[in-house]
Design an enzyme around this catalytic site. Structure first.
Site, mmCIF file in Angstrom:
data_model
loop_
_atom_site.group_PDB
_atom_site.id
_atom_site.type_symbol
_atom_site.label_atom_id
_atom_site.label_comp_id
_atom_site.label_asym_id
_atom_site.label_seq_id
_atom_site.Cartn_x
_atom_site.Cartn_y
_atom_site.Cartn_z
ATOM 1 N N ASN A 1 66.171 52.823 67.362
ATOM 2 C CA ASN A 1 65.828 51.852 68.582
ATOM 3 C C ASN A 1 64.534 52.155 69.003
ATOM 4 O O ASN A 1 63.288 53.154 68.336
ATOM 5 C CB ASN A 1 66.942 52.224 69.636
ATOM 6 C CG ASN A 1 67.295 50.762 69.784
ATOM 7 O OD1 ASN A 1 66.562 50.170 70.485
ATOM 8 N ND2 ASN A 1 68.807 50.029 69.631
ATOM 9 N N HIS B 1 63.398 54.472 71.075
ATOM 10 C CA HIS B 1 62.487 56.297 70.709
ATOM 11 C C HIS B 1 62.160 56.265 69.491
ATOM 12 O O HIS B 1 62.114 57.090 69.353
ATOM 13 C CB HIS B 1 63.538 57.368 71.412
ATOM 14 C CG HIS B 1 63.198 58.817 71.047
ATOM 15 N ND1 HIS B 1 63.305 59.756 70.050
ATOM 16 C CD2 HIS B 1 62.677 58.925 71.737
ATOM 17 C CE1 HIS B 1 62.641 60.916 71.001
ATOM 18 N NE2 HIS B 1 63.264 60.362 71.822
ATOM 19 N N CYS B 2 63.246 55.644 68.599
ATOM 20 C CA CYS B 2 62.994 56.133 67.159
ATOM 21 C C CYS B 2 61.246 55.253 66.831
ATOM 22 O O CYS B 2 60.925 55.454 65.578
ATOM 23 C CB CYS B 2 63.794 55.173 66.148
ATOM 24 S SG CYS B 2 65.192 56.327 66.556
ATOM 25 N N THR B 3 60.769 53.953 67.757
ATOM 26 C CA THR B 3 60.008 53.402 67.263
ATOM 27 C C THR B 3 58.463 54.095 67.807
ATOM 28 O O THR B 3 57.282 53.975 67.226
ATOM 29 C CB THR B 3 59.784 52.036 67.417
ATOM 30 O OG1 THR B 3 59.882 52.501 69.118
ATOM 31 C CG2 THR B 3 61.019 51.126 67.177
#
Length: 342
Positions: A330, A332-334
């Site tokens: 989601n 934060h991961c991007t």
């Protein structure tokens, strides 16, 4: 010399940014390539949300540069052409550091696609060096495989992570816990690591901490919690709560734990989706929070209220958390923040 010897440290994510890096999706690497346009729209909306607070640099494959520039016309965003296999920049991008004089450094960790889960990953492993060269940061090559989503720091010498991920033999099978810890201390400029046991149930990253816990400030940790009978996350929550309750940070402070209730269980094609409010992103003056709607309306509201209370000086900007979650991550991961000199 390593970063710690040169007085470089990893700033906390809430410190002022000069901007954000994010990668554009790649159809060929997607779990569900038929959802490519929906996922691109999800990324576009994340970029637009972050750009309300700070500049965004979008890492694009060269053939995507023109179309992405057109989509983002009028947005505080620029494109940077770097070939890549996948779009989770938190994990294959650099970790930025600052020294005492405000000079920018960056760690180039080894990357092997979450323990060899997705081939190929050769282009992704070369993304961090390319970004570092673009920024002019001083580059430090770390001798371990490590993803940015597996660590979180308080900016005052303490790191939080999970054993499930960092001690997984699919990352650094020849290194002991003590050796991994020493490399993290050398390259992030930290003094102490608090080891949680596990991340969320169903997390294909092998328990990244950015789905379950993060620092809100020195001495304060936000933890996603479950009290649902029979949900594996309930046992995981209790175990991690016990660890945090017994822990002290690098300055000797006990930790205050701020709970955020998890969203309701959802799955797709028989697999649990790793829904997390902790996968939010700090932007300058704001928080980009994924929310999930429908039966999650109440927990969405509670999460937003909790973050507004914890961060009264930040605007909570929500985005559709379902837009990209089927691909495994989601907001934060991007993303990857570039710290501004303090």
């Amino acid at each position: 010399m390593n970063p710690k010897e040169l007085s470089y440290t990893m700033p906390p994510e809430w410190a002022k940014h000069s901007g954000t890096f994010i990668s554009w999706p790649v159809r060929d690497s997607m779990v569900y390539p038929e959802d490519y346009e929906q996922v691109c729209l999800g990324y576009e909306n994340i970029i637009r949300a972050i750009a309300e607070f700070e500049p965004v640099t979008v890492v694009v494959n060269p053939e995507d540069e023109g179309p992405v520039r057109s989509r983002l016309a009028g947005v505080q965003a620029e494109c940077l052409a770097i070939p890549h296999n996948d779009a989770w920049l938190r994990d294959n991008g650099p970790t930025f550091l600052l020294d005492k004089a405000g000079h920018l450094g960056a760690v180039n960790w080894g990357f092997n696609a979450w323990g060899g889960k997705y081939e190929p990953w050769d282009l992704d492993d070369a993304v961090a060096p390319a970004i570092i060269a673009h920024t002019g940061a001083r580059r430090f090559d770390a001798p371990i495989v490590m993803e940015g989503g597996s660590i979180h720091t308080d900016g005052e010498g303490t790191m939080i992570t999970t054993e499930e991920c960092l001690l997984n033999p699919n990352r650094n099978p020849d290194l002991t816990r003590e050796q991994i810890e020493e490399e993290l201390k050398r390259h992030a400029g930290i003094e102490k690591i608090i080891w949680l046991k596990r991340g969320l149930s169903g997390d294909e990253t092998d328990g990244h901490v950015d789905n379950i816990a993060c620092f809100a400030a020195p001495g304060k940790v936000i933890l996603q919690v479950s009290d649902e009978p029979g949900d594996e996350n309930t046992a995981i929550t209790r175990e991690n709560l016990a660890i945090l309750a017994a822990a002290a940070d690098a300055k000797g402070r006990p930790l205050e734990v701020i709970p955020i209730k998890q969203p309701p269980y959802r799955e797709y094609n028989g697999k649990r989706l790793t829904l997390s409010y902790l996968n939010f992103y700090f932007a300058n003056g704001g928080i980009i929070l994924p929310v999930f709607g429908e039966d999650a309306a109440e927990t969405d509201r509670l999460a937003e209220e909790t973050l507004a209370r914890v961060f009264p000086d930040r605007r909570i900007r929500t985005v559709d958390g379902m837009a990209i979650i089927k691909e495994g991550g989601n907001v934060h991961c991007t993303t990857q923040q570039t710290p501004a000199p303090q």
